[in-house]
Design an enzyme around this catalytic site. Sequence first.
Site, PDB file in Angstrom:
ATOM      1  N   ASP A   1      -3.798   3.328  -0.633  1.00 33.15           N
ATOM      2  CA  ASP A   1      -4.742   4.333  -0.021  1.00 33.15           C
ATOM      3  C   ASP A   1      -5.606   4.475   0.512  1.00 33.15           C
ATOM      4  O   ASP A   1      -5.987   3.360   1.373  1.00 33.15           O
ATOM      5  CB  ASP A   1      -5.575   4.913  -1.207  1.00 33.15           C
ATOM      6  CG  ASP A   1      -6.137   4.208  -1.470  1.00 33.15           C
ATOM      7  OD1 ASP A   1      -5.865   2.167  -1.400  1.00 33.15           O
ATOM      8  OD2 ASP A   1      -7.374   4.346  -1.945  1.00 33.15           O
TER       9      ASP A   1
ATOM     10  N   ASP B   1      -7.859  -0.319   7.522  1.00 31.73           N
ATOM     11  CA  ASP B   1      -8.114  -0.731   6.177  1.00 31.73           C
ATOM     12  C   ASP B   1      -7.017   0.111   5.019  1.00 31.73           C
ATOM     13  O   ASP B   1      -7.392   1.389   5.330  1.00 31.73           O
ATOM     14  CB  ASP B   1      -9.540   0.027   4.911  1.00 31.73           C
ATOM     15  CG  ASP B   1     -10.121  -0.670   4.029  1.00 31.73           C
ATOM     16  OD1 ASP B   1      -9.688  -1.095   3.482  1.00 31.73           O
ATOM     17  OD2 ASP B   1     -11.122   0.180   4.068  1.00 31.73           O
TER      18      ASP B   1
ATOM     19  N   HIS C   1     -12.814   2.770   7.805  1.00 34.19           N
ATOM     20  CA  HIS C   1     -13.469   5.046   7.241  1.00 34.19           C
ATOM     21  C   HIS C   1     -13.908   5.922   8.670  1.00 34.19           C
ATOM     22  O   HIS C   1     -14.087   6.691   8.334  1.00 34.19           O
ATOM     23  CB  HIS C   1     -14.106   4.265   6.382  1.00 34.19           C
ATOM     24  CG  HIS C   1     -14.025   3.497   5.239  1.00 34.19           C
ATOM     25  ND1 HIS C   1     -14.473   3.646   4.188  1.00 34.19           N
ATOM     26  CD2 HIS C   1     -12.348   3.274   5.105  1.00 34.19           C
ATOM     27  CE1 HIS C   1     -13.811   2.880   2.596  1.00 34.19           C
ATOM     28  NE2 HIS C   1     -12.695   2.281   3.736  1.00 34.19           N
TER      29      HIS C   1
ATOM     30  N   GLU D   1      -6.998  -7.240   3.272  1.00 37.75           N
ATOM     31  CA  GLU D   1      -8.780  -6.584   3.466  1.00 37.75           C
ATOM     32  C   GLU D   1      -8.665  -6.673   5.332  1.00 37.75           C
ATOM     33  O   GLU D   1      -8.469  -8.106   5.730  1.00 37.75           O
ATOM     34  CB  GLU D   1     -10.244  -7.718   3.239  1.00 37.75           C
ATOM     35  CG  GLU D   1      -9.987  -6.400   1.837  1.00 37.75           C
ATOM     36  CD  GLU D   1     -10.487  -5.001   1.925  1.00 37.75           C
ATOM     37  OE1 GLU D   1     -10.737  -4.761   2.930  1.00 37.75           O
ATOM     38  OE2 GLU D   1     -10.535  -4.770   0.406  1.00 37.75           O
TER      39      GLU D   1
ATOM     40  N   GLU E   1      -8.310   2.506  -3.896  1.00 34.87           N
ATOM     41  CA  GLU E   1      -9.039   1.510  -4.029  1.00 34.87           C
ATOM     42  C   GLU E   1     -10.374   2.297  -3.515  1.00 34.87           C
ATOM     43  O   GLU E   1     -11.543   1.780  -3.407  1.00 34.87           O
ATOM     44  CB  GLU E   1      -8.323   0.655  -3.210  1.00 34.87           C
ATOM     45  CG  GLU E   1      -9.345  -0.605  -2.547  1.00 34.87           C
ATOM     46  CD  GLU E   1     -10.501  -1.603  -1.847  1.00 34.87           C
ATOM     47  OE1 GLU E   1     -11.469  -1.973  -1.760  1.00 34.87           O
ATOM     48  OE2 GLU E   1     -10.278   0.591  -1.010  1.00 34.87           O
TER      49      GLU E   1
END
Length: 387
Positions: A87, A117, A362, A179, A150
Site C-alpha cells: 500500500d 516506500d 510520502h 523499508e 502498513e
Amino acid sequence: MATNEQPTDYHQFRGTGSLTLTDDPISLTAALVDIYSESHNEQVIADVLETALREIPEVEVVRQGHTIIARTQRDLGDRVILAGHIDTVPPANNLPSRIGVDEQTGQETLFGLGSVDMKSGAACYIHAFATLANSPDLKRDLTLVLYECEEVSTKYNGLHRLVRTNPELFDGSVALLGEPSNAQIEAGCQGTLRLRVTAHGQRAHSARSWLGDNALHKLARVMVRAADYEAAAVEIDGLTYREGLNFVVAESGVATNTIPDEAWAFVNFRFAPNRTVDEALAHTYEVLGIGTSEDPAEGFTIEIDDTAIGALPGLDQPATQALVQATGGQVHPKFGWTDVACFTELGIPAVNFGAGDPGLSHTKDERCPVEQITTVSDQLLMFLTTA
C-alpha cells in the site's frame, strides 16, 4: 484531483492486467508504482500479484484479505522471509511513474508514488522470489510476504494480523523488510512508547493566583526532568542505538488572565531494542518522577497512549552474518520503528533492506535512484544463492 476521491483513472495505468515477476526489478518497480494501491484500496494490486505468484510451479500461495504469502517447499535446511507492504499513502499528483534524471544528484531516477516506500523494495523481493523459486542456485527456502495497510493504523496491518493468526507461516532464520534504507542494511529497530501526562489544578483569576493551583506549572516541572535527561547510547551487536525521551505535544490554558486547572502533554520514549516495553515504561516513570499509570502521584494522571517493542539486530546469527557479507558489510542501526519488530516477537532476527532515501517517503517528489534498486536486487540474489 483531490486525494480523498476515488482515483478511477489510476486503474488504467499499465501493469494492472498482468505482471511478469522476473522482469528486471527497475521495470517491475515502475509497474508496481503504476498500480494505484492507497491503503484500504489494495485489491487490484493484490489480485495481480496473487495471479502471477500462482503461476510459479511448486509454490504454496496463501491469501488473507489483500495480504499474500508465497512459500517455496524445497527442504533446503534454512528459510529466509522477504516482506514488503503493497500500500501507499494517498497520491499527490505523482502517478504514473517516470524515469528521468534527478536534477539534484544527476542520477537516473525512478519518480512516482511508492517508488521509495516501498514498492522498489517489494519489487526486488518479488523478483528474487520468482527468479529463484525453482532455480538450482537457491540455497535457502523463501517466504515472500506482501501485505496491506502498513500506512494506516496498526489494527489494519496485514503483517501484524498474520503474525497473530498464522505464526506457523513465519518460520525462518532471518527476515528482511524492504523499508527504504539507501540500499544498505539497517538492522533491527528501536522501540517506542507514548504517554499522555495530565496535571490537575484549580482555576483562578491570575490577579489572585494564590487562590488557584497552576496545573501548567506542575507539568512544567515534569517537563524539565525530561529536558535534563541524558539519553543512553546502547551498543548491541556492534551497532549503537541512540535513545531519546522527549515531550512532543503540550496544551494548556483557559484565558490570558486565568490560572489553568489542567495541562497535558505527550511524552515519547524511543528506546534501544534490548529493553522490553515493561522495562521502557518503568524507566520512563522513573525519569518523570510522578508515579505510574496505575498509581500516579497526587494531582496527575498518566495514560499509556501507544507502545511498540523494538527489534534486536541479530547480527550474531549465521544467516544474518551471511547477509551482511553479501551486502558488503555496511550495517547501520535503525533508529525509527518498523515492522521488523513483528519478527522479533517470533524470535526471528530482522533487518531493513531496501532502495531509496527514507526522507523522501510520502513526499510529492518521491523518487528512487535506479542504481540503488539494482544494488539491492544484486546483493539479495547473491545472498540467497551463496551457501
